[in-house]
Design an enzyme around this catalytic site. Sequence first.
Site, PDB file in Angstrom:
ATOM      1  CG  ASP A   2      -1.994  -1.038   1.201  1.00  6.39           C
ATOM      2  OD1 ASP A   2      -1.857  -2.015   0.428  1.00  6.39           O
ATOM      3  OD2 ASP A   2      -2.972  -0.890   1.948  1.00  6.39           O
ATOM      4  CE  LYS A  32      -5.066   2.023   2.838  1.00 10.23           C
ATOM      5  NZ  LYS A  32      -3.884   1.367   3.433  1.00 10.23           N
ATOM      6  CE  LYS A  44      -6.608  -1.319   2.847  1.00 11.69           C
ATOM      7  NZ  LYS A  44      -5.241  -1.818   3.116  1.00 11.69           N
TER       8      LYS A  44
END
EC number: 4.1.2.4
Length: 221
Positions: free
Chosen positions: A90, A152, A181
């Site tokens: 991430d 995300k 996400k």
Amino acid sequence: MKNKILSIVDHTLLTQTATWKEIKQILDDSIKYEVASACIPASYVKRAKEYVDSKLAICTVIGFPNGYSTTAVKVFETEDAIKNGADEIDMVINIGDVKNGDYQSILEEIKKIKKACGKKVLKVIIETCLLTEEEKIKMCKVVTESGAEYIKTSTGFSTGGATFEDVALMKKFVGENVKIKAAGGISSLEDAEKFMELGANRLGTSRIVKIIKGEKVKNSY
């Protein structure tokens, strides 16, 4: 529904003070409750992967939480994390580049990090709480073009976390190849279910497993 929610949770502990004892508890709970992954600091990845072996995907964060490391540093972080056993990455974009309107630099950076990831999953954190709607839409297009698997919402360390509105916007503007996400501040099973309905494919949270365990929740992520 609880099992369905758990199956898309990245069970997360990213506090600066996290001890191995706490990380180990995250890993044990992640295996027990069959979540998607455990998301932990890069410094614990090697030890964590050795501990869980193939029973659990290990996720870690790159350029976290501010995103303003140089691209070379982020690429090195990524390569190091994967060498240590990370299954998912991430990364945080450079928010300054967004504010400068330099989307080409952001695109090139994501592509370089994706190349370093190889077949490992890459999620791109755009920190929605710091962006205008126009900037969020442009980042949806950049991530779509980049080859990353996920966009995300948040680090959970800035001024706000995931919102229903941001996930709905992402669903509208990202390409079919990009998953979503939602992360930061997801505080109930009802919220988790709502995020799923709006299009979230993954949930970054420390709270959901704790809620199911019957524990009190207090931290922001």
